[in-house]
Write a protein that holds these residues in place. Structure first.
Motif, PDB file in Angstrom:
ATOM      1  N   ASP A 394       0.830  -1.210   0.000  1.00 11.64           N
ATOM      2  CA  ASP A 394       0.000   0.000   0.000  1.00 11.64           C
ATOM      3  C   ASP A 394       0.863   1.258   0.000  1.00 11.64           C
ATOM      4  O   ASP A 394       0.585   2.224  -0.715  1.00 11.64           O
ATOM      5  N   ALA A 395       1.905   1.226   0.821  1.00  8.95           N
ATOM      6  CA  ALA A 395       2.799   2.395   0.878  1.00  8.95           C
ATOM      7  C   ALA A 395       3.462   2.602  -0.486  1.00  8.95           C
ATOM      8  O   ALA A 395       3.656   3.725  -0.938  1.00  8.95           O
ATOM      9  N   PHE A 396       3.772   1.484  -1.154  1.00  7.48           N
ATOM     10  CA  PHE A 396       4.410   1.575  -2.460  1.00  7.48           C
ATOM     11  C   PHE A 396       3.440   2.139  -3.501  1.00  7.48           C
ATOM     12  O   PHE A 396       3.800   2.955  -4.346  1.00  7.48           O
ATOM     13  N   LYS A 397       2.198   1.713  -3.402  1.00 10.47           N
ATOM     14  CA  LYS A 397       1.189   2.247  -4.326  1.00 10.47           C
ATOM     15  C   LYS A 397       1.035   3.761  -4.119  1.00 10.47           C
ATOM     16  O   LYS A 397       0.937   4.533  -5.074  1.00 10.47           O
ATOM     17  N   LEU A 398       1.031   4.167  -2.865  1.00  9.12           N
ATOM     18  CA  LEU A 398       0.931   5.595  -2.577  1.00  9.12           C
ATOM     19  C   LEU A 398       2.115   6.358  -3.173  1.00  9.12           C
ATOM     20  O   LEU A 398       1.972   7.461  -3.689  1.00  9.12           O
ATOM     21  N   TYR A 399       3.268   5.724  -3.120  1.00  5.48           N
ATOM     22  CA  TYR A 399       4.481   6.348  -3.666  1.00  5.48           C
ATOM     23  C   TYR A 399       4.441   6.379  -5.194  1.00  5.48           C
ATOM     24  O   TYR A 399       4.589   7.422  -5.831  1.00  5.48           O
ATOM     25  N   GLU A 422       8.061  -1.132   6.536  1.00  2.50           N
ATOM     26  CA  GLU A 422       9.080  -0.494   5.697  1.00  2.50           C
ATOM     27  C   GLU A 422       9.958  -1.487   4.950  1.00  2.50           C
ATOM     28  O   GLU A 422      10.407  -1.216   3.843  1.00  2.50           O
ATOM     29  N   ALA A 423      10.209  -2.642   5.595  1.00  4.53           N
ATOM     30  CA  ALA A 423      11.072  -3.628   4.945  1.00  4.53           C
ATOM     31  C   ALA A 423      10.458  -4.062   3.616  1.00  4.53           C
ATOM     32  O   ALA A 423      11.139  -4.120   2.587  1.00  4.53           O
ATOM     33  N   SER A 424       9.150  -4.301   3.629  1.00  3.22           N
ATOM     34  CA  SER A 424       8.564  -4.763   2.373  1.00  3.22           C
ATOM     35  C   SER A 424       8.431  -3.605   1.378  1.00  3.22           C
ATOM     36  O   SER A 424       8.523  -3.796   0.169  1.00  3.22           O
ATOM     37  N   MET A 429      10.617  -1.263  -3.722  1.00  5.39           N
ATOM     38  CA  MET A 429      11.399  -0.192  -4.367  1.00  5.39           C
ATOM     39  C   MET A 429      12.564  -0.797  -5.142  1.00  5.39           C
ATOM     40  O   MET A 429      12.864  -0.401  -6.266  1.00  5.39           O
ATOM     41  N   LYS A 430      13.224  -1.760  -4.477  1.00 12.60           N
ATOM     42  CA  LYS A 430      14.386  -2.405  -5.084  1.00 12.60           C
ATOM     43  C   LYS A 430      13.991  -3.118  -6.375  1.00 12.60           C
ATOM     44  O   LYS A 430      14.661  -2.998  -7.400  1.00 12.60           O
ATOM     45  N   GLU A 431      12.874  -3.833  -6.299  1.00 11.48           N
ATOM     46  CA  GLU A 431      12.405  -4.557  -7.483  1.00 11.48           C
ATOM     47  C   GLU A 431      12.081  -3.603  -8.621  1.00 11.48           C
ATOM     48  O   GLU A 431      12.387  -3.866  -9.780  1.00 11.48           O
ATOM     49  N   GLN A 432      11.479  -2.457  -8.257  1.00  8.19           N
ATOM     50  CA  GLN A 432      11.143  -1.495  -9.300  1.00  8.19           C
ATOM     51  C   GLN A 432      12.408  -0.961  -9.981  1.00  8.19           C
ATOM     52  O   GLN A 432      12.459  -0.818 -11.202  1.00  8.19           O
ATOM     53  N   ALA A 436      13.550  -1.290 -13.905  1.00  3.62           N
ATOM     54  CA  ALA A 436      13.923  -0.139 -14.726  1.00  3.62           C
ATOM     55  C   ALA A 436      15.282  -0.390 -15.388  1.00  3.62           C
ATOM     56  O   ALA A 436      15.491  -0.081 -16.555  1.00  3.62           O
ATOM     57  N   ARG A 437      16.194  -0.991 -14.602  1.00  6.38           N
ATOM     58  CA  ARG A 437      17.531  -1.286 -15.140  1.00  6.38           C
ATOM     59  C   ARG A 437      17.439  -2.310 -16.278  1.00  6.38           C
ATOM     60  O   ARG A 437      18.042  -2.135 -17.334  1.00  6.38           O
ATOM     61  N   ASP A 438      16.633  -3.357 -16.027  1.00  6.82           N
ATOM     62  CA  ASP A 438      16.480  -4.408 -17.038  1.00  6.82           C
ATOM     63  C   ASP A 438      15.905  -3.837 -18.340  1.00  6.82           C
ATOM     64  O   ASP A 438      16.322  -4.185 -19.432  1.00  6.82           O
TER      65      ASP A 438
END
Ligand code: SER
Length: 440
Positions: A394-399, A422-424, A429-432, A436-438
């Protein structure tokens, strides 16, 4: 009683005073550090001068004075909640690179603060402190002697403190003991405890000036080698000094800052000191619009990384507090003009006025398009009264979808006693970033 000087006057008085003592007045350095990867933003007067302190580079003169724009974002979540914190401030400083040392630094600080020709504070309300020594470094008897014998301060009015207060160092490199000068704002500011004295955390005795005697080179492992050419690094918060001179409680009541706040108040149609809730928002916006104007003036642009992300977070946090005050339209860019008006000492701001206004406006408008939907989602998440934590997803969606920086989400949740996984969030964030790099 001392005179009530405006913040802009005080800045000029300080720089002029040190010019009469042979210092070269330099303009503030940019907030963006040059060749210093250890700092995101300049946070003290000495930070841009490190190569002059270490001797790596030759300074333009061995005596320099500045008023440096500084940003500290370490306690951003406290801004607004208390009147003590701010992200942006100006630091007055006089510096000696292997030129004069303790004696002159102390005498001049005292002259500037107490002479009626300069700021003229009552000497009986000022208390110096010196380093008391520890197992690795000796007590600063020299500074004590200068305060006591040369300036004439009775021994019982000179305070001795340990490393946390009276030794200045930042990792390895030049460092040393310091003398702080504290101002007694009077009984009414005291916490009332019997132990209340210089060094107490409460609002009675405030540190106005820090005189650092950089006389050692530290290897960062506890070894302090005396420097051949000791230096002087002093720092006095301009807004702090203005509080003392103007007899006001805190930075938000200083003349120039108050005029910025008044502009925000008039847009919002609220008055300061009527309601604690709206006061928090007024302080957040006032502080953040000052720092963002200064940052953009120095070339920082909103982005999702580093300095740019600090800027983005500040603008978005201010925008959200605008909503809390009931302001539905983009308004921050209007306030930029007042910030520039109050900061004529920085001509680069007037030159870049159009750019600064445009950047703030664009950022505010782009956040404005998603903020209401994001707030709606957050309200739904918060209304689930069993929940104490919202998920990383949810926090990621908000971001990602609504442009809410994590600390803004946390800030809003905290008002309801809730937190984020926050850990998840970090994992997502890391996966995103990887995706982007890929894709590249
Ligand atoms: N570097 C010292 C400080 O930041 C004095 O300028 O307080």
């Amino acid at each position: 009683m001392h005179k009530n000087y405006g913040l802009n006057e005080l800045r000029e008085m300080f720089l002029k005073f040190f010019e009469t003592k042979g210092h070269l007045r330099l303009p503030s350095f940019s907030l963006i550090p040059q060749n210093d990867a250890s700092l995101l933003l300049i946070n003290s007067g000495m930070a841009p001068m490190k190569p002059w302190f270490t001797g790596e580079q030759e300074p333009p003169r061995h005596r320099v004075c500045t008023c440096q724009k500084c940003i500290r974002t370490g306690d951003i979540e406290n801004i607004g909640k208390t009147a003590r914190h701010g992200t942006y401030f100006e630091m007055l400083g006089n510096f000696s690179f292997g030129d004069y040392f303790k004696k002159d630094a102390i005498h001049w600080a005292w002259e500037f603060l107490t002479s009626p020709e300069w700021v003229g504070l009552d000497p009986n309300r000022l208390y110096p402190s010196v380093f008391e020594g520890n197992e690795t470094t000796p007590a600063d008897d020299e500074a004590f002697r200068i305060w006591n014998e040369e300036i004439g301060i009775p021994a019982d009015r000179i305070f001795k403190f340990g490393k946390a207060d009276n030794f200045w160092e930042h990792g390895s490199g030049p460092c040393g003991p310091c003398s702080e000068i504290h101002f007694d704002r009077g009984e009414k500011y005291s916490c009332g405890k019997p132990t209340c004295a210089v060094g107490c955390d409460c609002d009675r005795y405030i540190e106005v000036w820090n005189l650092v005697f950089t006389q050692f080179d530290s290897d960062g492992k506890g070894n302090y080698t005396p420097l051949d050419h000791p230096n002087i690094d002093t720092g006095m918060g301009l807004e702090r000094l203005a509080c003392v001179m103007q007899g006001v409680d805190n930075l938000f009541e200083v003349d120039t800052v108050q005029r910025i706040m008044k502009h925000i108040s008039s847009i919002a149609g609220v008055t300061y000191k009527q309601d604690e809730k709206t006061d928090v928002s007024l302080r957040v916006i006032t502080d953040h619009i000052r720092s963002t104007t200064m940052m953009i003036g120095d070339g920082v642009m909103p982005s999702n990384e580093g300095r740019g992300y600090v800027l983005r977070r500040l603008i978005r946090r201010a925008a959200r507090h605008g909503r809390l005050l009931g302001i539905e339209h983009p308004f921050l860019s209007e306030v930029v003009s007042t910030v520039i008006e109050e900061n004529k000492a920085y001509p680069e701001l007037a030159e870049k006025k159009d750019l600064i206004i445009r950047v703030v406006k664009e950022e505010e408008e782009s956040f404005g398009r998603t903020i209401d939907k994001g707030m709606q989602l957050l309200s739904e998440l918060m209304s689930d009264s069993d929940k104490k934590e919202i998920s990383g997803a949810d926090a990621f969606k908000l971001y990602d979808t609504y442009g809410f920086p994590l600390d803004l989400t946390k800030d809003i949740l905290e008002e309801k006693g809730m937190t984020v996984d926050e850990a998840s969030f970090e994992q997502l964030m890391k996966e995103q970033k990887q995706r982007a790099r890929d894709a590249r």
